[in-house]
Design a protein around this motif. Structure first.
Motif, PDB file in Angstrom:
ATOM      1  N   VAL A 438       0.827  -1.198   0.000  1.00 50.60           N
ATOM      2  CA  VAL A 438       0.000   0.000   0.000  1.00 50.60           C
ATOM      3  C   VAL A 438       0.871   1.262   0.000  1.00 50.60           C
ATOM      4  O   VAL A 438       0.587   2.226  -0.718  1.00 50.60           O
ATOM      5  CB  VAL A 438      -0.956  -0.003   1.213  1.00 50.60           C
ATOM      6  CG1 VAL A 438      -1.696   1.306   1.321  1.00 50.60           C
ATOM      7  CG2 VAL A 438      -1.937  -1.161   1.095  1.00 50.60           C
ATOM      8  N   SER A 439       1.967   1.242   0.784  1.00 43.05           N
ATOM      9  CA  SER A 439       2.829   2.413   0.837  1.00 43.05           C
ATOM     10  C   SER A 439       3.449   2.703  -0.516  1.00 43.05           C
ATOM     11  O   SER A 439       3.665   3.861  -0.873  1.00 43.05           O
ATOM     12  CB  SER A 439       3.925   2.214   1.881  1.00 43.05           C
ATOM     13  OG  SER A 439       3.356   2.065   3.160  1.00 43.05           O
ATOM     14  N   PHE A 440       3.720   1.657  -1.285  1.00 46.99           N
ATOM     15  CA  PHE A 440       4.328   1.869  -2.611  1.00 46.99           C
ATOM     16  C   PHE A 440       3.284   2.258  -3.632  1.00 46.99           C
ATOM     17  O   PHE A 440       3.527   3.072  -4.512  1.00 46.99           O
ATOM     18  CB  PHE A 440       5.039   0.592  -3.053  1.00 46.99           C
ATOM     19  CG  PHE A 440       5.678   0.702  -4.405  1.00 46.99           C
ATOM     20  CD1 PHE A 440       5.072   0.191  -5.540  1.00 46.99           C
ATOM     21  CD2 PHE A 440       6.889   1.350  -4.539  1.00 46.99           C
ATOM     22  CE1 PHE A 440       5.661   0.308  -6.776  1.00 46.99           C
ATOM     23  CE2 PHE A 440       7.489   1.481  -5.776  1.00 46.99           C
ATOM     24  CZ  PHE A 440       6.871   0.941  -6.891  1.00 46.99           C
ATOM     25  N   ALA A 633      12.526   6.538  -6.519  1.00 48.48           N
ATOM     26  CA  ALA A 633      13.699   7.421  -6.476  1.00 48.48           C
ATOM     27  C   ALA A 633      14.281   7.490  -5.069  1.00 48.48           C
ATOM     28  O   ALA A 633      15.511   7.494  -4.892  1.00 48.48           O
ATOM     29  CB  ALA A 633      13.325   8.817  -6.971  1.00 48.48           C
ATOM     30  N   ASP A 634      13.400   7.542  -4.042  1.00 45.48           N
ATOM     31  CA  ASP A 634      13.888   7.600  -2.669  1.00 45.48           C
ATOM     32  C   ASP A 634      14.643   6.326  -2.295  1.00 45.48           C
ATOM     33  O   ASP A 634      15.651   6.370  -1.578  1.00 45.48           O
ATOM     34  CB  ASP A 634      12.720   7.815  -1.709  1.00 45.48           C
ATOM     35  CG  ASP A 634      12.159   9.233  -1.805  1.00 45.48           C
ATOM     36  OD1 ASP A 634      12.849  10.105  -2.377  1.00 45.48           O
ATOM     37  OD2 ASP A 634      11.036   9.458  -1.330  1.00 45.48           O
ATOM     38  N   ASP A 652      20.045  14.364  -8.401  1.00 45.70           N
ATOM     39  CA  ASP A 652      19.428  15.672  -8.189  1.00 45.70           C
ATOM     40  C   ASP A 652      18.640  16.111  -9.425  1.00 45.70           C
ATOM     41  O   ASP A 652      17.534  16.672  -9.313  1.00 45.70           O
ATOM     42  CB  ASP A 652      20.495  16.713  -7.855  1.00 45.70           C
ATOM     43  CG  ASP A 652      21.168  16.451  -6.519  1.00 45.70           C
ATOM     44  OD1 ASP A 652      20.582  15.713  -5.705  1.00 45.70           O
ATOM     45  OD2 ASP A 652      22.278  16.975  -6.292  1.00 45.70           O
ATOM     46  N   GLN A 653      19.197  15.854 -10.608  1.00 48.43           N
ATOM     47  CA  GLN A 653      18.489  16.186 -11.842  1.00 48.43           C
ATOM     48  C   GLN A 653      17.223  15.357 -11.994  1.00 48.43           C
ATOM     49  O   GLN A 653      16.208  15.839 -12.502  1.00 48.43           O
ATOM     50  CB  GLN A 653      19.410  15.982 -13.041  1.00 48.43           C
ATOM     51  CG  GLN A 653      20.576  16.948 -13.095  1.00 48.43           C
ATOM     52  CD  GLN A 653      21.513  16.667 -14.257  1.00 48.43           C
ATOM     53  OE1 GLN A 653      21.313  15.739 -15.029  1.00 48.43           O
ATOM     54  NE2 GLN A 653      22.560  17.476 -14.379  1.00 48.43           N
ATOM     55  N   LEU A 654      17.281  14.093 -11.555  1.00 50.53           N
ATOM     56  CA  LEU A 654      16.100  13.246 -11.641  1.00 50.53           C
ATOM     57  C   LEU A 654      14.970  13.787 -10.776  1.00 50.53           C
ATOM     58  O   LEU A 654      13.803  13.844 -11.211  1.00 50.53           O
ATOM     59  CB  LEU A 654      16.447  11.812 -11.214  1.00 50.53           C
ATOM     60  CG  LEU A 654      15.277  10.827 -11.166  1.00 50.53           C
ATOM     61  CD1 LEU A 654      14.640  10.671 -12.544  1.00 50.53           C
ATOM     62  CD2 LEU A 654      15.728   9.479 -10.617  1.00 50.53           C
ATOM     63  N   TYR A 655      15.279  14.207  -9.552  1.00 52.17           N
ATOM     64  CA  TYR A 655      14.241  14.768  -8.677  1.00 52.17           C
ATOM     65  C   TYR A 655      13.647  16.036  -9.294  1.00 52.17           C
ATOM     66  O   TYR A 655      12.424  16.256  -9.226  1.00 52.17           O
ATOM     67  CB  TYR A 655      14.836  15.065  -7.299  1.00 52.17           C
ATOM     68  CG  TYR A 655      14.869  13.881  -6.378  1.00 52.17           C
ATOM     69  CD1 TYR A 655      13.694  13.371  -5.827  1.00 52.17           C
ATOM     70  CD2 TYR A 655      16.064  13.263  -6.049  1.00 52.17           C
ATOM     71  CE1 TYR A 655      13.719  12.278  -4.978  1.00 52.17           C
ATOM     72  CE2 TYR A 655      16.103  12.166  -5.188  1.00 52.17           C
ATOM     73  CZ  TYR A 655      14.926  11.680  -4.660  1.00 52.17           C
ATOM     74  OH  TYR A 655      14.940  10.590  -3.817  1.00 52.17           O
TER      75      TYR A 655
END
Length: 834
Positions: A438-440, A633-634, A652-655
């Motif tokens: 559920v969290s995902f 990503a996290d 950083d660019q991905l975020y």
């Protein structure tokens, strides 16, 4: 008059003489034109063939490298400095291809072992060369007469146009494929080339350096035997007079080692694992994958992007006079080499960047984006789930069988050996798996809190609240309840005992604010839990733990504070009638396991599920897409990869890219407008995910050589960068990653650890064929160059009409050897005095 007439006669005489001189000049020019005229009416087909080769070579010489590149010369991958131009020409019934290989820019004095060197350049020690071969499937000459005729034709043509290119003809018979060639160095010297290969059953003598050295010396002596057939006895006497008793042979060597690839599927069980086999013969310990300790291992097991390493050890040029010295070199340690170079062998999926071949978060995100694009027409989840998929090809299903490590983890979770805790483990695992899914999948904090609260209640029933309880006295230990562990560097003010942090029902976010605004007794419950964990605590202790900002410290700056610590409550907490102190005085000491729950997790969870069931598919998938990208990503961002700056920059660019793309998604934009952006985001995510996994693998394997690890990753990053669409450089998907990084002397021990000594259980050959072992591993390929150099002015190479300075040296003999115990390639070049 007489004088006038005589002058006129003299004038006519001069004119007549001038006319005769002009006639003579015209006759001489006509004769020169006739000499330059090629009368092909009487020329043979072979002469016309030579003339055609000469015309092509003259044109190539006149153009030069820059003009040839403008006329369509092709690069020769993977060499950056080598180009090729070719022409087809016909002789009789055969069609031949003539290829001229040249260098874009002069490199000066080349190193023997330059990675940007073509095999022909390395074999024969040349920069430019010409290849002529039949246009056929094999591309080789099948008989010796044809090869001799081709080589003679090219040699005559190159001699006529004044070119010093060496010309090569590939020859072939049932047992070999080799090259023969010739190069004119001037009016005195001729350099001849030949090469041959042994494809199997290499003689044992030629597996060792001593035998190879003797092979070179035998070729050296055979040249003088050839001179005996063509030179007069006086010349032969001159040669033998200058023949040295002990020949100084220049030697250089390159060894390439390959790390053994660890095969997880065929892993041999050691004695410890064998003892732990169950009755069914299956090991109770699951096989360890390379990424078991990586954060993404909870979701999938990634194929190791680094399949191994190739280590190149190079011995610089040395001079030897005896064959016995070769044995000492063969028995020398690889640490004695002048330089080491390391190259990672990357997996094919790291080179072939076709979307969908890589299995990871990106592949699942791609499927989720496709589902989001299909959800626009569905009104209810039932409609979306029951959509007609009869037209889809089931054979192309993306469902894959999980790797063994994942299956082992799931089976271990489902079937615990602890019978006494089976009910608790079953309930815990159900709620844990539900919370993960559920969290995902859903961005629902309330549902996650409900599941977490239910899990905590199960922990309390099992007695988890008693974990970590320590005390100075047995009485305090019996009284303390609900401790979550000692708070570092904090003691109780009155009793000078360690402060314990309690388990609490503390909630976060909007749910906590809703409970507090409704007049809940949440602060009272926290105080009760703190009292249960710290029976001797006072109100000031609770404030120091719960709200450090309300404790004003008065300790001296020099750190010599006594006990108790000097300080006081803030004005807010110390004013008369403070509600916090009143709650503290009324709160009973109750651990969280004995407190009444602030919310009913089952009822609150049902509300969330009802919301999800009545949600439109498009709205649900919008939440799922946002949560999936952010969660993935996290997870990747927690990977340990050695702090590579390039990896951090890309994350950083991905975020930033996700924030801009998903912001439009949450604004209820048209799906058709977002489909392309989301697919491009999937592609960017895949590129960065692959690079991050590679960085983790390199860091893990070279953890003791951080500088080398970062340099190798930077090399691959620069190679991979054009594939990410961030430059205007053309993309070549077939280009291999071949960059090598030099290993420092202080890094050799770390690199040698990549070659663990072979164990007795591994299937290694009992008798090794070559020397120069590295931790018991023989080189996968050995390359050697033998050469003999002599000054032009010395010996039989001296000439009454020198073509170069007396101080210049030439390689009179050069032999390049490459191979293993099952494959041997030998290339020889000899400079003769004709």
């Amino acid at each position: 008059m007489a004088s006038t007439s005589s002058s006129r006669c003299a004038k006519h005489r001069r004119i007549g003489e001038d006319e005769e001189e002009d006639d003579d000049d015209e006759e001489e020019e006509a004769e020169e034109e006739l000499e330059r005229f090629d009368d092909f009416t009487i020329a043979s087909s072979w002469e016309r063939f030579i003339s055609e080769i000469e015309a092509i070579c003259r044109q190539w010489l006149a153009d030069g490298p820059k003009m040839l590149m403008q006329k369509g010369a092709e690069s020769v991958p993977p060499f950056e400095n080598l180009y090729m131009i070719k022409r087809e020409l016909k002789h009789g019934k055969r069609v031949y291809s003539m290829e001229y290989h040249f260098m874009k820019s002069a490199k000066g004095k080349n190193s023997y072992w330059d990675d940007d060197t073509h095999s022909m350049q390395l074999s024969f020690g040349v920069d430019e060369f010409l290849m002529i071969a039949p246009l056929s499937a094999s591309g080789v000459v099948l008989d010796d007469p044809e090869s001799t005729k081709l080589l003679s034709s090219v040699a005559i043509a190159l001699s006529n146009c004044g070119s010093n290119w060496p010309a090569f003809v590939p020859i072939h018979d049932p047992s070999r494929k080799a090259y023969i060639g010739i190069q004119n160095l001037g009016t005195v010297f001729t350099r001849r080339f030949e090469a041959d290969r042994i494809g199997s059953q290499v003689p044992i003598r030629l597996m060792h350096l001593e035998g190879l050295h003797e092979l070179f010396l035998s070729k050296f002596v055979s040249v003088f035997k050839c001179f005996y057939c063509f030179l007069m006895s006086s010349v032969l006497h001159k040669i033998l007079t200058h023949f040295p008793a002990r020949i100084k042979v220049h030697f250089s060597m390159k060894l390439t080692y390959r790390t053994p690839e660890y095969d997880y599927d065929n892993e041999t069980l050691d004695s410890e694992a064998t003892e732990s086999l169950t009755e069914n013969g299956v090991a109770s310990h699951p096989r360890k994958q390379w990424d078991d300790d990586c954060p993404w291992a909870e979701w999938y097991s990634a194929d190791d992007p680094v399949k191994g390493f190739e280590l190149t050890a190079i011995w610089g040029e040395r001079t030897f006079e005896e064959t016995l010295e070769m044995a000492e070199v063969e028995n020398a340690s690889s640490f004695d080499a002048d330089s080491w170079f390391l190259h990672p062998v990357v997996s094919q999926y790291m080179v072939d960047d076709s979307i969908g071949k890589f299995v990871g978060f990106a592949s699942q995100l791609h499927l989720l984006v496709n589902a989001y694009g299909s959800s626009v027409e569905a009104q209810f989840l039932e409609d979306f789930a029951a959509a007609d998929t009869s037209g889809q090809d089931n054979s192309k299903s993306t469902t894959t069988v999980p790797p063994p490590s994942v299956i082992d983890r799931v089976m271990k979770d489902l079937f615990s050996d602890e019978a006494g805790n089976s009910n608790y483990m079953e309930a815990e695992n159900k709620y844990s798996r539900a919370m993960r899914v559920v969290s995902f999948a859903f961005s629902s904090d309330k549902l996650a809190i409900c599941i977490e609260r239910k899990k905590k209640s199960l922990d309390c029933e099992k007695g988890a609240g008693h974990k970590g309880e320590t005390s100075n006295t047995m009485a305090v230990n019996k009284a303390r309840k609900g401790s979550a562990g000692v708070v570092p560097k904090m003691m109780l003010l009155n009793s000078f005992q360690e402060m314990h942090a309690p388990y609490t029902q503390g909630l976060s976010g909007q749910l906590e604010r809703d409970i507090l605004s409704s007049g809940s007794s949440a602060p009272c419950l926290d105080m009760s839990a703190f009292k249960a964990a710290n029976p001797d605590a006072v109100f000031e202790d609770f404030i120091r733990w719960h709200s450090p900002g309300d404790w004003v410290s008065e300790d001296t700056a020099d750190g010599n504070s006594g006990w108790p610590p000097k300080g006081k409550l803030s004005q807010r907490m110390s004013e008369h009638g403070n509600v916090w102190r009143k709650i503290w005085n009324d709160a009973p000491p109750l651990p969280v396991s004995e407190q009444k729950s602030l919310l009913d997790p089952v009822r609150e969870g049902e509300k969330v599920l009802h919301y999800l069931e009545t949600l439109r598919p498009q709205q649900l998938l919008e939440q799922m897409v946002c949560t999936a990208f952010k969660s993935s990503a996290d997870i990747l961002n927690t990977t340990t990869y050695g702090g590579f700056k390039l990896t951090k920059t890309k994350m950083d660019q991905l975020y930033a890219t996700m924030a801009s793309t998903l912001k439009s998604l949450q604004g209820n934009s048209d799906i058709s407008d977002l489909a392309g952006d989301l697919k491009r985001l999937c592609q960017v995510f895949e590129h960065i995910e692959k690079l991050l996994i590679l960085a983790a693998s390199i860091h893990m394997k070279l953890i003791d050589a951080p500088r080398l690890a970062q340099a190798i990753f930077a090399d691959y990053f620069n190679y991979y960068l054009p594939k990410m669409g961030t430059t205007l450089e053309s993309i070549c998907y077939e280009k291999e990653f071949t960059t090598k990084e030099k290993v420092g002397m202080h890094e050799r021990d770390a690199v040698s650890n990549l070659f663990p000594p072979p164990t007795a259980n591994q299937s290694w050959r009992k008798v090794l064929s070559m020397g120069n072992l590295l931790n018991g591993h023989e080189p996968m390929r050995r390359e050697i160059i033998f050469s003999v150099q002599e000054r032009i002015s010395n010996g039989h190479y001296s000439s009454p009409t020198p073509v170069c300075t007396d101080d210049e040296q030439i390689q009179t003999h050069r032999m390049y050897i490459s191979g293993t115990s099952n494959d041997l390639w030998v290339a020889l070049s000899v400079t003769s005095w004709d």
